[in-house]
Scaffold this motif. Structure first.
Motif, mmCIF file in Angstrom:
data_model
loop_
_atom_site.group_PDB
_atom_site.id
_atom_site.type_symbol
_atom_site.label_atom_id
_atom_site.label_comp_id
_atom_site.label_asym_id
_atom_site.label_seq_id
_atom_site.Cartn_x
_atom_site.Cartn_y
_atom_site.Cartn_z
ATOM 1 N N ARG A 295 3.405 -13.374 -3.584
ATOM 2 C CA ARG A 295 4.298 -12.409 -2.925
ATOM 3 C C ARG A 295 4.381 -11.112 -3.735
ATOM 4 N NH1 ARG A 295 9.309 -10.795 -3.801
ATOM 5 N NH2 ARG A 295 9.664 -12.407 -5.375
ATOM 6 N N LEU A 296 4.431 -11.225 -5.051
ATOM 7 C CA LEU A 296 4.553 -10.036 -5.903
ATOM 8 C C LEU A 296 3.282 -9.190 -5.905
ATOM 9 C CD1 LEU A 296 6.427 -11.499 -9.013
ATOM 10 C CD2 LEU A 296 7.377 -10.057 -7.209
ATOM 11 N N LEU A 297 2.137 -9.820 -5.704
ATOM 12 C CA LEU A 297 0.866 -9.091 -5.718
ATOM 13 C C LEU A 297 0.493 -8.516 -4.360
ATOM 14 C CD1 LEU A 297 -1.306 -11.515 -7.906
ATOM 15 C CD2 LEU A 297 -0.274 -9.352 -8.625
ATOM 16 N N GLY A 298 0.911 -9.163 -3.272
ATOM 17 C CA GLY A 298 0.445 -8.781 -1.946
ATOM 18 C C GLY A 298 -0.986 -9.244 -1.725
ATOM 19 N N ALA A 299 -1.457 -9.147 -0.504
ATOM 20 C CA ALA A 299 -2.813 -9.605 -0.188
ATOM 21 C C ALA A 299 -3.835 -8.563 -0.625
ATOM 22 C CB ALA A 299 -2.949 -9.864 1.306
ATOM 23 N N PRO A 300 -4.933 -8.986 -1.266
ATOM 24 C CA PRO A 300 -5.987 -8.024 -1.648
ATOM 25 C C PRO A 300 -6.768 -7.560 -0.430
ATOM 26 C CG PRO A 300 -6.704 -10.247 -2.149
ATOM 27 C CD PRO A 300 -5.294 -10.359 -1.642
ATOM 28 N N VAL A 301 -7.412 -6.383 -0.557
ATOM 29 C CA VAL A 301 -8.127 -5.798 0.591
ATOM 30 C C VAL A 301 -9.511 -5.317 0.144
ATOM 31 C CG1 VAL A 301 -6.004 -5.057 1.735
ATOM 32 C CG2 VAL A 301 -7.183 -3.472 0.177
ATOM 33 N N PRO A 302 -10.443 -5.164 1.107
ATOM 34 C CA PRO A 302 -11.747 -4.590 0.763
ATOM 35 C C PRO A 302 -11.598 -3.212 0.122
ATOM 36 C CG PRO A 302 -11.795 -5.532 2.971
ATOM 37 C CD PRO A 302 -10.368 -5.563 2.528
ATOM 38 N N SER A 303 -12.499 -2.890 -0.792
ATOM 39 C CA SER A 303 -12.392 -1.639 -1.546
ATOM 40 C C SER A 303 -12.607 -0.406 -0.681
ATOM 41 C CB SER A 303 -13.397 -1.655 -2.700
ATOM 42 O OG SER A 303 -13.171 -2.770 -3.538
ATOM 43 N N THR A 304 -13.195 -0.570 0.482
ATOM 44 C CA THR A 304 -13.422 0.570 1.377
ATOM 45 C C THR A 304 -12.246 0.793 2.338
ATOM 46 O OG1 THR A 304 -14.590 -0.926 2.878
ATOM 47 C CG2 THR A 304 -15.940 0.348 1.343
ATOM 48 N N SER A 305 -11.171 0.014 2.201
ATOM 49 C CA SER A 305 -10.069 0.072 3.158
ATOM 50 C C SER A 305 -9.377 1.431 3.163
ATOM 51 C CB SER A 305 -9.017 -0.993 2.821
ATOM 52 O OG SER A 305 -9.548 -2.288 2.887
ATOM 53 N N VAL A 306 -9.101 1.935 4.356
ATOM 54 C CA VAL A 306 -8.211 3.085 4.513
ATOM 55 C C VAL A 306 -6.795 2.530 4.600
ATOM 56 C CG1 VAL A 306 -7.577 5.033 5.970
ATOM 57 C CG2 VAL A 306 -9.985 4.452 5.665
ATOM 58 N N LEU A 307 -5.963 2.852 3.616
ATOM 59 C CA LEU A 307 -4.640 2.231 3.517
ATOM 60 C C LEU A 307 -3.622 2.882 4.440
ATOM 61 C CD1 LEU A 307 -4.452 1.793 -0.372
ATOM 62 C CD2 LEU A 307 -5.208 0.132 1.353
ATOM 63 N N GLY A 308 -3.872 4.141 4.799
ATOM 64 C CA GLY A 308 -2.927 4.835 5.671
ATOM 65 C C GLY A 308 -2.918 6.318 5.366
ATOM 66 N N PRO A 309 -2.040 7.082 6.049
ATOM 67 C CA PRO A 309 -1.957 8.527 5.801
ATOM 68 C C PRO A 309 -1.201 8.822 4.511
ATOM 69 C CG PRO A 309 -0.316 7.874 7.413
ATOM 70 C CD PRO A 309 -1.121 6.639 7.106
ATOM 71 N N VAL A 310 -1.444 9.996 3.963
ATOM 72 C CA VAL A 310 -0.737 10.415 2.764
ATOM 73 C C VAL A 310 0.752 10.544 3.075
ATOM 74 C CG1 VAL A 310 -0.959 12.917 3.117
ATOM 75 C CG2 VAL A 310 -0.935 11.996 0.792
ATOM 76 N N SER A 311 1.578 10.273 2.090
ATOM 77 C CA SER A 311 3.031 10.328 2.247
ATOM 78 C C SER A 311 3.503 11.721 2.694
ATOM 79 C CB SER A 311 3.689 9.966 0.917
ATOM 80 O OG SER A 311 5.026 10.388 0.849
#
Length: 533
Positions: free
Chosen positions: A243-259
């Motif tokens: 839970r503290l780490l969260g799920a890992p993702v592929p290195s090419t992932s687009v995480l979302g828009p800039v804040s």
């Protein structure tokens, strides 16, 4: 700035040990701006030396989290000051020093989502970390936790087969275990654990960024084949760690828009995307533009070998990580402590302190050195764990000395045979089209590179890898967007400057060195036996 005024831009950051750096690249892969913040000199209030705090036990080494945040404030202000138009930035990515960890305090997620653009990030986040100084890669204080993890996994080799490496004191899982055991209250107040890379991505994202597969491989926690957290390793490290780490993702992932913080404070476009950040070593692999079958050899104070491999064979030495630009492949990393300093000592003793004479000795001696072979470890080597100078004649008899010219070739051939032997043990294989990419100080010596080419039976190219982690991060920002439509990394970087061909192998090289490699492996085992207490 050189880019056309309407050209899209891509940012690559590197949160390294001593500084924060950035490269700005246009859509044609031209670098149009570089900048940096030196931690010690530009942020003296944090009282770091070389970017770190070395504690009284000399084993514990940390860096202030807020120093990294304040450095980002300062760097973005510098970029704004030289006129960078942030509205043209389509995507950004970055890297962080591998193995460092950041501990977010309960409530930090709300703070990240509500950043007010009138204030600096370091002011807004000053109460957001349960641990103010982060353990970093130089820390070597978690020996007991390493032993515990290896025991839980069924031994060092089993752990390496799961996570890509045996237990290392700097690796994040062992640092987490130690912190939970020795600083229980700070750990209890933690709601998320990031790597330096995912922490940096979180700043831009305005929320917790996922750890990517490649940097996650440097934690002793990720099952590198399943590309998910290893239950055995998580349970041996800390309760509720997934839970503290969260799920890992592929290195090419687009995480979302800039804040929106960056949109309103600096003028970023709302459509600018944050691509998963990764570790500095994986980012360097991207910066060097390695392809399948390639090997990069950095010839510096230490020699470092980067490998692109398809079928890994993790071992007790070296590291195997998930590949940052091809999620079906792997990368491996090997470090050899006795590099340029060893070459310089033999140059001084056998070539009159002259690189010209050293090179002449390589040219005047035959491939295979007429069977004379040497192991040269002035300091205890990492790969393999041996020390001392060990010379052998053609009949495998140990000898106390060789003639100066023969000694020079024995050193260089021995070093490169070692690099090839241990690369192959991790799963590397020479294939048609294999290239050796040489970097570092000794890569300017064509005669040394000729031996490298002969031993690996592959052409050797040189590349400029200044700021390779930054450049790789900018490439990865562009690739993250392109990967959504199926483009490969090689498609994305094909416009980049090509490496320069320096030399090709001698026609007899394969026969000489394939045979010599088997002999070298056998003799290395005898050297190891002699080095053991």
């Amino acid at each position: 700035m050189a880019a056309a005024q309407d050209s899209p831009l891509y940012l690559g950051f590197d949160f390294s040990t001593q500084q924060l750096k950035v490269v700005v690249m246009d859509g044609y892969l031209n670098v149009v701006l570089q900048n940096n913040v030196e931690f010690d000199s530009e942020l003296p209030e944090f009282r770091t030396q070389g970017g770190v705090h070395i504690h009284a036990d000399r084993l514990t080494v940390t860096s202030p989290v807020l120093m990294w945040v304040k450095a980002l404030d300062l760097l973005l202000d510098k970029m704004k000051g030289v006129g960078l138009d942030f509205s043209r930035v389509r995507a950004l990515s970055g890297s962080g020093q591998q193995h460092g960890s950041v501990y977010w305090r309960e409530g930090a997620t709300e703070t990240l989502q509500q950043l007010h653009p009138d204030q600096n990030l370091h002011q807004l986040l000053q109460d957001s970390f349960s641990v103010s100084d982060s353990p970093v890669w130089m820390d070597s204080s978690s020996r007991q936790q390493c032993q515990d993890l290896q025991a839980a996994a069924g031994g060092a080799l089993t752990l390496a087969q799961i996570t890509g490496s045996r237990a290392y004191e700097r690796f994040t899982g062992n640092q987490i275990a130690k912190l939970r055991q020795t600083r229980a209250e700070e750990y209890r107040r933690t709601e998320r654990i990031s790597l330096v890379s995912s922490f940096a991505a979180s700043l831009f994202l305005g929320g917790y960024a996922s750890i990517d597969f490649s940097d996650g491989s440097g934690m002793n926690l990720l099952d590198i084949r399943a590309r998910s957290w290893s239950k055995i390793c998580l349970e041996a490290t800390a309760p509720d760690l997934e839970r503290l780490l969260g799920a890992p993702v592929p290195s090419t992932s687009v995480l979302g828009p800039v804040s929106s913080y960056f949109v309103h404070r600096y003028g970023f476009s709302e459509s600018c995307r944050v691509v998963a950040f990764t570790g500095d070593n994986p980012a360097s692999l991207a910066g060097m533009r390695l392809q399948q079958g390639d090997i990069a050899v950095s010839l510096g104070t230490s020699d470092t070998v980067f490998l692109w491999i398809q079928q890994p064979h993790p071992a007790l030495e070296g590291h195997v990580f998930c590949n940052p630009v091809d999620w079906e492949a792997f990368m491996a990393l090997l470090c050899f402590k006795n590099g340029s300093l060893m070459r310089e000592r033999i140059r001084n003793e056998c070539a009159g302190e002259s690189w010209e004479h050293f090179s002449a000795a390589l040219r005047d001696t035959p491939l295979g050195n007429e069977g004379n072979l040497g192991f040269y470890f002035d300091t205890i080597e990492i790969t393999p764990a041996a020390v001392g100078v060990h010379r052998f004649d053609p009949e495998d008899n140990k000898v106390s000395s060789l003639s100066p010219q023969v000694e020079v070739r024995a050193l260089v051939e021995g070093q490169f045979l070692s690099r090839r032997l241990h690369a192959e043990r991790l799963g590397y294989s020479i294939i048609p089209g294999t290239r050796v990419l040489a970097t570092g100080g000794a890569s300017s010596n064509k005669d040394i590179l000729q031996v490298l080419s002969d031993v690996f039976n592959a052409p050797v190219y040189t590349i400029d890898v200044s700021n390779s982690a930054c450049l790789g991060s900018a490439y990865r920002a562009l690739h993250g967007l392109a990967a959504e439509s199926g483009a490969s990394f090689s498609d994305v970087v094909k416009k980049a400057p090509e490496p320069q061909l320096v030399t090709t192998p001698h026609p007899a090289a394969q026969e000489v060195y394939d045979r010599m490699l088997k002999r070298y492996a056998r003799l290395e085992e005898s050297v190891l036996q002699e080095s053991r207490p």
